[in-house]
Enzyme design. Structure first.
Site, PDB file in Angstrom:
ATOM      1  N   ASP A 212       0.741  -1.201  -0.303  1.00 24.13           N
ATOM      2  CA  ASP A 212      -0.393  -0.261   0.486  1.00 24.13           C
ATOM      3  C   ASP A 212       1.288   1.121  -0.058  1.00 24.13           C
ATOM      4  O   ASP A 212       1.318   1.249   1.254  1.00 24.13           O
ATOM      5  CB  ASP A 212      -1.485  -0.242   1.582  1.00 24.13           C
ATOM      6  CG  ASP A 212      -1.404   1.348   1.706  1.00 24.13           C
ATOM      7  OD1 ASP A 212      -1.598   2.215   1.200  1.00 24.13           O
ATOM      8  OD2 ASP A 212      -2.493   1.277   1.347  1.00 24.13           O
ATOM      9  N   HIS A 213       0.876   1.517  -1.223  1.00 24.99           N
ATOM     10  CA  HIS A 213       2.338   2.467  -0.957  1.00 24.99           C
ATOM     11  C   HIS A 213       2.321   3.882   0.026  1.00 24.99           C
ATOM     12  O   HIS A 213       3.110   4.442  -0.352  1.00 24.99           O
ATOM     13  CB  HIS A 213       2.110   3.184  -3.233  1.00 24.99           C
ATOM     14  CG  HIS A 213       2.071   4.369  -3.228  1.00 24.99           C
ATOM     15  ND1 HIS A 213       0.099   3.774  -3.177  1.00 24.99           N
ATOM     16  CD2 HIS A 213       1.325   5.762  -3.707  1.00 24.99           C
ATOM     17  CE1 HIS A 213      -0.134   5.659  -4.274  1.00 24.99           C
ATOM     18  NE2 HIS A 213       0.302   6.016  -4.105  1.00 24.99           N
TER      19      HIS A 213
ATOM     20  N   HIS B 150      -5.645   2.805   1.313  1.00 20.73           N
ATOM     21  CA  HIS B 150      -4.736   4.702   2.014  1.00 20.73           C
ATOM     22  C   HIS B 150      -5.875   4.921   2.658  1.00 20.73           C
ATOM     23  O   HIS B 150      -4.556   5.054   3.492  1.00 20.73           O
ATOM     24  CB  HIS B 150      -4.716   4.479   1.176  1.00 20.73           C
ATOM     25  CG  HIS B 150      -3.876   4.373  -0.805  1.00 20.73           C
ATOM     26  ND1 HIS B 150      -3.266   3.662  -0.539  1.00 20.73           N
ATOM     27  CD2 HIS B 150      -4.708   4.902  -1.577  1.00 20.73           C
ATOM     28  CE1 HIS B 150      -2.949   3.291  -1.805  1.00 20.73           C
ATOM     29  NE2 HIS B 150      -3.333   4.673  -2.976  1.00 20.73           N
TER      30      HIS B 150
HETATM   31  C1  BG6 Z   1      -3.775   4.821  -6.551  1.00 20.63           C
HETATM   32  C2  BG6 Z   1      -4.786   4.823  -7.006  1.00 20.63           C
HETATM   33  O1  BG6 Z   1      -2.959   3.422  -5.194  1.00 20.63           O
HETATM   34  O2  BG6 Z   1      -2.731   6.155  -5.453  1.00 20.63           O
HETATM   35  C3  BG6 Z   1      -4.841   6.537  -7.680  1.00 20.63           C
HETATM   36  O3  BG6 Z   1      -5.179   3.331  -7.837  1.00 20.63           O
HETATM   37  C4  BG6 Z   1      -4.523   7.511  -6.963  1.00 20.63           C
HETATM   38  O4  BG6 Z   1      -6.498   6.038  -8.037  1.00 20.63           O
HETATM   39  C5  BG6 Z   1      -3.005   7.263  -5.868  1.00 20.63           C
HETATM   40  O5  BG6 Z   1      -4.528   8.503  -7.738  1.00 20.63           O
HETATM   41  C6  BG6 Z   1      -2.898   8.515  -5.403  1.00 20.63           C
HETATM   42  O6  BG6 Z   1      -1.702   8.487  -5.224  1.00 20.63           O
HETATM   43  P1  BG6 Z   1      -1.043   9.540  -4.927  1.00 20.63           P
HETATM   44  O7  BG6 Z   1       0.148   9.094  -3.604  1.00 20.63           O
HETATM   45  O8  BG6 Z   1      -0.144  10.363  -5.893  1.00 20.63           O
HETATM   46  O9  BG6 Z   1      -1.187  10.099  -3.736  1.00 20.63           O
END
Ligand code: BG6
Length: 483
Positions: free
Chosen positions: A171-172, A234
């Site tokens: 989960d980044h 997230h």
């Molecule tokens: C991803 C989603 O997990 O997170 C995307 O699938 C989203 O739809 C993205 O744009 C947002 O990540 P960040 O790090 O740019 O806030």
């Protein structure tokens, strides 16, 4: 030696995030000397053809990483190889295996940046070919399932080939610098803990707003929606870190044990509560940063009659002693007014003001933890304005991490890839966390399915449907930008 095998190696995520992250780690000397990168996908490509694509990805998304030079780029490309793999063709895995053996691999990280329907066939073949024994680890991208049942099936299948400690569910958001800082803020300081509960906190808001639309992912997104794309993972991960009890130590399972308790304590909604406590919306045409943008229903890959949500706001509650009665307002959306990810802790108002009514309504103290675009922690307090008499104003103690430290910023994918290579599971999601998150999401999804009227629309470039403001206003609260 570490070998990194990237399934979905020619895909969008590989190009935008994973290859740049790997390259940045390489340039900064964070990978083994004899590191090897193998891209894997269905297309037939030679090593050289794949290198051209990798070079293009670096050019577009990682040209400016600190410390990059022509020589380092060439050295990185020299570590890069390609293996044509179709998940249904066992011989392809035999060929991959021979490539790995000749390099006498002793730690292999398989990264599955593919659709979830491919996870199990790939892992099954890896297992049949003896590739997931010993030091091997497998990283799986979200979405892991569409609901509690499908997530359970995927997890069970993964567990039939792998041990739980070989599975890295990414989960980044957990790799973002400020998310880890939140752990430090909460558990390395003494002054916050006595205030971190229902006695002193009025509400918690977690908001992730994006300016982008669905980009090239219309088809995928239309089958997913904001609830599954952002909230299930997230936002709920952030909730669990904000609300967890102090873990016994900083080991991965100690932390994950506490996070899962929060996810299990999330109050599950009845259909009636879903209609009162959730808002969903879809963007219409509008303008973002002054540039006109099209409606969601006109995006490529999206059916014109789509009812998929691109915005969600929820008034969540946690049924436990620390948080009973404290609303957790969650919000996320695409094509919103600005890009930010913020956690706001709104403290309760003072019980009585000695300064009289002339000061007007004073906003109570709040702690704003900003994940992006800036990385900062701001504590808003009341102070007297300089000069005669007493006039109070809102001032912020601002901890801006770009100012306090000039150490290299590590992007979340880079941090997580390195953690996976080093076998650190702390920032990865355990199967019970995933199940608990889905168990909370499922009733919301089913209530929405039975209520086709509930989808609101909002103008691109706004803060979402007005119902999202009302969700808070009816309880005397407001989103940060509304003050
Ligand atoms: C991803 C989603 O997990 O997170 C995307 O699938 C989203 O739809 C993205 O744009 C947002 O990540 P960040 O790090 O740019 O806030």
């Amino acid at each position: 030696m570490t070998t990194f095998v990237l399934f979905g190696g020619t895909g969008d995520l590989a190009k935008r995030k994973i290859i740049p992250a790997l390259y940045s780690a390489f340039v900064n000397g964070r990978l083994d000397q004899d590191f090897k990168f193998i891209g894997a996908a269905r297309e037939k490509l030679t090593d050289e053809e794949f290198r051209v694509r990798v070079a293009a990805a670096i050019e577009s998304y990682a040209a400016n990483v600190d410390g990059a030079t022509e020589e380092k780029r060439a050295a990185f490309l020299a570590t890069t190889h390609y293996s044509k793999i179709d998940a249904r063709i066992p011989e392809d895995f035999a060929a991959l295996k021979s490539g790995l053996q000749t390099s006498e691999t002793n730690a292999t990280l398989f990264y599955l940046a593919t659709g979830p329907d491919i996870f199990i066939p790939v892992v099954e073949q890896l297992s049949k070919h003896g590739l997931v024994e010993g030091n091997a680890r497998v990283v799986v991208e979200k979405p892991l399932g569409r609901d509690a049942q499908s997530a359970k099936e995927i997890n069970q299948s993964l567990r039939s080939y792998l041990n739980e400690n070989q599975i890295y569910r990414i989960d980044h958001y957990l790799g973002k610098e400020m998310v880890q800082n939140l752990l430090a803020l909460r558990f390395a300081n003494s002054f916050l803990e006595p205030l971190w509960n229902r006695k002193w906190i009025q509400d918690v808001q977690i908001s992730i707003s994006e300016q982008v639309g669905v980009e090239s992912r219309g088809d995928f997104y239309d089958h997913t929606g904001a609830l599954r794309d952002m909230v299930q993972n997230h936002l709920l991960q952030l909730v669990s870190i904000v609300a967890m009890e102090p873990p016994v130590n900083a080991n991965p399972d100690a932390i994950r044990d506490e996070k899962v308790k929060v996810l299990r304590a999330l109050h599950k909604f009845t259909p009636d509560e879903v209609s009162k406590k959730t808002v969903r919306g879809q963007y219409r045409a509008g303008a973002v940063d002054g540039k006109p943008v099209i409606a969601y229903q006109n995006e490529p890959g999206v059916p014109p009659s789509s009812r998929t949500e691109t915005f969600v706001a929820i008034r969540a509650e946690i049924d436990n002693w620390r948080w009973a009665g404290v609303p957790f307002y969650l919000r996320t959306g695409k094509r919103m007014a600005s890009r930010s990810a913020e956690i706001t802790i709104n403290f309760k108002p003072i019980p009585y003001s000695i300064f009289g009514k002339s000061q007007g309504p004073l906003r109570s103290n709040r702690l704003v933890i900003s994940l992006q675009p800036e990385e900062s922690v701001q504590l808003y307090m009341k102070a007297k304005e300089p000069g005669e008499g007493i006039r109070l104003s809102d001032v912020a103690l601002n901890l801006d991490f770009a100012e306090v430290s000039n150490s290299r910023r590590v992007e979340s994918y880079e941090r997580l890839l390195l953690d996976a290579m080093h076998g650190d599971l702390t920032l990865f999601v355990r199967d019970d966390e995933l199940s608990a998150a889905w168990a909370w999401i499922d009733p919301i999804m089913s209530a929405w399915q039975n209520d086709s009227e509930g989808l609101k629309s909002y103008i691109s470039g706004s803060w979402g449907p007005s119902a999202a403001s009302y969700l808070l206003a009816q309880h005397g609260a407001a989103w940060g930008e509304e003050f």
